[in-house]
Scaffold this motif. Sequence first.
Motif, PDB file in Angstrom:
ATOM      1  N   LYS A 288      36.956  31.467  50.560  1.00 41.46           N
ATOM      2  CA  LYS A 288      36.729  32.383  51.673  1.00 41.46           C
ATOM      3  C   LYS A 288      35.911  33.588  51.213  1.00 41.46           C
ATOM      4  N   ARG A 289      35.180  34.147  52.164  1.00 39.20           N
ATOM      5  CA  ARG A 289      34.400  35.347  51.878  1.00 39.20           C
ATOM      6  C   ARG A 289      35.313  36.566  51.730  1.00 39.20           C
ATOM      7  N   GLY A 290      34.812  37.544  50.980  1.00 37.98           N
ATOM      8  CA  GLY A 290      35.557  38.783  50.804  1.00 37.98           C
ATOM      9  C   GLY A 290      35.268  39.408  49.460  1.00 37.98           C
ATOM     10  N   ILE A 291      35.986  40.466  49.152  1.00 39.79           N
ATOM     11  CA  ILE A 291      35.841  41.167  47.878  1.00 39.79           C
ATOM     12  C   ILE A 291      37.021  40.807  46.992  1.00 39.79           C
ATOM     13  N   ARG A 292      36.741  40.302  45.795  1.00 31.89           N
ATOM     14  CA  ARG A 292      37.780  39.979  44.828  1.00 31.89           C
ATOM     15  C   ARG A 292      37.790  41.023  43.721  1.00 31.89           C
ATOM     16  N   VAL A 293      38.998  41.413  43.337  1.00 36.72           N
ATOM     17  CA  VAL A 293      39.187  42.428  42.307  1.00 36.72           C
ATOM     18  C   VAL A 293      39.955  41.791  41.163  1.00 36.72           C
ATOM     19  N   GLY A 294      39.516  42.040  39.940  1.00 36.97           N
ATOM     20  CA  GLY A 294      40.186  41.445  38.795  1.00 36.97           C
ATOM     21  C   GLY A 294      39.812  42.136  37.507  1.00 36.97           C
ATOM     22  N   SER A 295      39.873  41.394  36.422  1.00 36.06           N
ATOM     23  CA  SER A 295      39.652  41.942  35.090  1.00 36.06           C
ATOM     24  C   SER A 295      38.403  41.349  34.458  1.00 36.06           C
ATOM     25  N   ALA A 296      37.540  42.229  33.945  1.00 35.02           N
ATOM     26  CA  ALA A 296      36.385  41.762  33.189  1.00 35.02           C
ATOM     27  C   ALA A 296      36.771  41.342  31.783  1.00 35.02           C
ATOM     28  N   LYS A 297      38.002  41.627  31.384  1.00 27.55           N
ATOM     29  CA  LYS A 297      38.460  41.262  30.042  1.00 27.55           C
ATOM     30  C   LYS A 297      38.915  39.813  29.970  1.00 27.55           C
ATOM     31  N   ASP A 298      39.749  39.397  30.935  1.00 24.58           N
ATOM     32  CA  ASP A 298      40.282  38.033  30.874  1.00 24.58           C
ATOM     33  C   ASP A 298      39.948  37.180  32.089  1.00 24.58           C
ATOM     34  N   GLY A 299      39.292  37.766  33.097  1.00 19.26           N
ATOM     35  CA  GLY A 299      38.872  36.989  34.249  1.00 19.26           C
ATOM     36  C   GLY A 299      39.921  36.757  35.309  1.00 19.26           C
ATOM     37  N   LYS A 300      41.088  37.364  35.178  1.00 12.87           N
ATOM     38  CA  LYS A 300      42.139  37.154  36.167  1.00 12.87           C
ATOM     39  C   LYS A 300      41.820  37.925  37.444  1.00 12.87           C
ATOM     40  N   VAL A 301      41.953  37.249  38.588  1.00  7.99           N
ATOM     41  CA  VAL A 301      41.757  37.880  39.893  1.00  7.99           C
ATOM     42  C   VAL A 301      43.102  38.400  40.378  1.00  7.99           C
ATOM     43  N   THR A 302      43.167  39.669  40.777  1.00  6.82           N
ATOM     44  CA  THR A 302      44.448  40.282  41.145  1.00  6.82           C
ATOM     45  C   THR A 302      44.529  40.700  42.603  1.00  6.82           C
ATOM     46  N   ALA A 303      43.385  40.827  43.295  1.00  7.06           N
ATOM     47  CA  ALA A 303      43.412  41.255  44.696  1.00  7.06           C
ATOM     48  C   ALA A 303      42.251  40.611  45.443  1.00  7.06           C
ATOM     49  N   PHE A 304      42.432  40.461  46.748  1.00  5.20           N
ATOM     50  CA  PHE A 304      41.403  39.846  47.590  1.00  5.20           C
ATOM     51  C   PHE A 304      41.374  40.565  48.930  1.00  5.20           C
ATOM     52  N   ILE A 305      40.211  41.167  49.253  1.00  5.50           N
ATOM     53  CA  ILE A 305      40.002  41.823  50.543  1.00  5.50           C
ATOM     54  C   ILE A 305      39.231  40.836  51.416  1.00  5.50           C
ATOM     55  N   PRO A 306      39.861  40.216  52.394  1.00  2.00           N
ATOM     56  CA  PRO A 306      39.178  39.169  53.174  1.00  2.00           C
ATOM     57  C   PRO A 306      38.040  39.732  54.023  1.00  2.00           C
ATOM     58  N   ASP A 307      36.994  38.964  54.150  1.00  2.00           N
ATOM     59  CA  ASP A 307      35.906  39.251  55.073  1.00  2.00           C
ATOM     60  C   ASP A 307      36.415  38.998  56.498  1.00  2.00           C
ATOM     61  N   PRO A 308      36.172  39.925  57.425  1.00  2.00           N
ATOM     62  CA  PRO A 308      36.718  39.742  58.780  1.00  2.00           C
ATOM     63  C   PRO A 308      35.932  38.779  59.664  1.00  2.00           C
ATOM     64  N   GLU A 309      34.821  38.229  59.170  1.00  2.00           N
ATOM     65  CA  GLU A 309      34.006  37.328  59.989  1.00  2.00           C
ATOM     66  C   GLU A 309      34.849  36.124  60.449  1.00  2.00           C
ATOM     67  N   PRO A 310      34.971  35.908  61.779  1.00  2.00           N
ATOM     68  CA  PRO A 310      35.834  34.825  62.273  1.00  2.00           C
ATOM     69  C   PRO A 310      35.229  33.433  62.147  1.00  2.00           C
ATOM     70  N   ASP A 311      33.896  33.349  62.048  1.00  2.00           N
ATOM     71  CA  ASP A 311      33.271  32.022  62.010  1.00  2.00           C
ATOM     72  C   ASP A 311      32.179  31.990  60.944  1.00  2.00           C
ATOM     73  N   PRO A 312      32.550  31.907  59.671  1.00  2.00           N
ATOM     74  CA  PRO A 312      31.556  31.903  58.593  1.00  2.00           C
ATOM     75  C   PRO A 312      30.635  30.696  58.597  1.00  2.00           C
ATOM     76  N   GLU A 313      30.995  29.654  59.361  1.00  2.00           N
ATOM     77  CA  GLU A 313      30.132  28.472  59.418  1.00  2.00           C
ATOM     78  C   GLU A 313      28.827  28.767  60.169  1.00  2.00           C
ATOM     79  N   LYS A 314      28.849  29.758  61.046  1.00  2.00           N
ATOM     80  CA  LYS A 314      27.691  30.053  61.881  1.00  2.00           C
ATOM     81  C   LYS A 314      26.910  31.274  61.413  1.00  2.00           C
ATOM     82  N   VAL A 315      27.432  32.006  60.452  1.00  2.00           N
ATOM     83  CA  VAL A 315      26.805  33.255  60.014  1.00  2.00           C
ATOM     84  C   VAL A 315      26.462  33.127  58.541  1.00  2.00           C
ATOM     85  N   ILE A 316      25.184  33.297  58.204  1.00  2.00           N
ATOM     86  CA  ILE A 316      24.750  33.131  56.809  1.00  2.00           C
ATOM     87  C   ILE A 316      25.390  34.170  55.909  1.00  2.00           C
ATOM     88  N   THR A 317      25.339  35.431  56.321  1.00  2.00           N
ATOM     89  CA  THR A 317      25.937  36.511  55.544  1.00  2.00           C
ATOM     90  C   THR A 317      26.685  37.424  56.494  1.00  2.00           C
TER      91      THR A 317
END
Length: 347
Positions: A288-317
């Motif tokens: 899913k689209r959104g902003i992911r937050v994590g660590s540049a040291k070990d690559g672990k993702v700790t948070a995800f801010i979802p993109d509010p776009e309801p239909d990503p299939e129809k919208v390029i960006t």
Amino acid sequence: MAITRDVRPVHRLRRLRTAGLLAGFAISGGWAHAQPPNSQPNPYRTEEGWAKMPEGRTWGATSAVEIAPDGRSIWVGERCGANTCAGSSLPALLRFDEAGRLTASFGAGMFVFPHGIHVDRGGNVWLTDARGKDSKGQQVFKFSPDGKVLLTLGKAGVSGEGPDVFNQPSDVAVSPNGDIFVADGHDENNSNARIVKFSKDGKFIKAWGKHGKGSGEFEVPHGLAFDSRGRLFVADRGNNRIQIFDQDGRYLEEWKQFSRPSGIYIDGKDILYVADSESNSKTNPGWKRGIRVGSAKDGKVTAFIPDPEPDPEKVITSAAEGVAADAQGNVYGAEVGSRALKKYVKK
């Protein structure tokens, strides 16, 4: 008479094999890479309309947001109330204070397609122009904080593959020693796909990369960031991965757990912020689209801010293409599709 056999040695062997695989997986950083997509919590709330434009000016598309050395001021490269600055007399570079008030602007009449931004340790502001028209564009500019042009890379309106030209430069980053790195390429078919390295005074040093999916190859190198170890993180958007290099261009590893990266930012604590504005069932199935937050040291993702776009299939960006975070941990998303600058604050 039933025949039985002692299966304990087989089970023991399987357990040993499994333990060995898991141990190797953990040592290689696999635990961080094996997280289920889109599964992280969202500890942020959205502040809409936070940054205030001057009266009579509306937000255009923006993929460029960065933090000034004071940790509070926000720099934005904005496309002049539209999705291009061609023919516009509006300034493309804007600085906002922490309350969202516009405190500086410059770069009027200089840009076609402002795209990637960087603020170096001296507070100088770098902005790429990723298209060419009417003898403008296809360049990288370095400005002082008050808008004086200090350095220009590339030839105005000229595209190419040589050491002194670009073809759709997407982003720029400056290493601690002053070397300049440009992500050169924005189109999977009609642009370059390389990283170009220059000295601090703009002399060409080397370039690496080409179109492809292999290590050290790119399809839309869309963003750049350095971690505290001096490693260069490249948002290889078309390949749905981050590639990591040393400053000589030696490939180190790739990460796919941050989805399809458009924007990338690493703060002083090695917290990694990655914006995905394009994933859907065709470009990156299961993500899913959104902003992911994590660590540049070990690559672990700790948070995800979802993109509010309801239909990503129809919208390029849709939402954030560019991303940054201030000293307080507030996250900023520069949006092309929605033409906005969003602020995300810890709940």
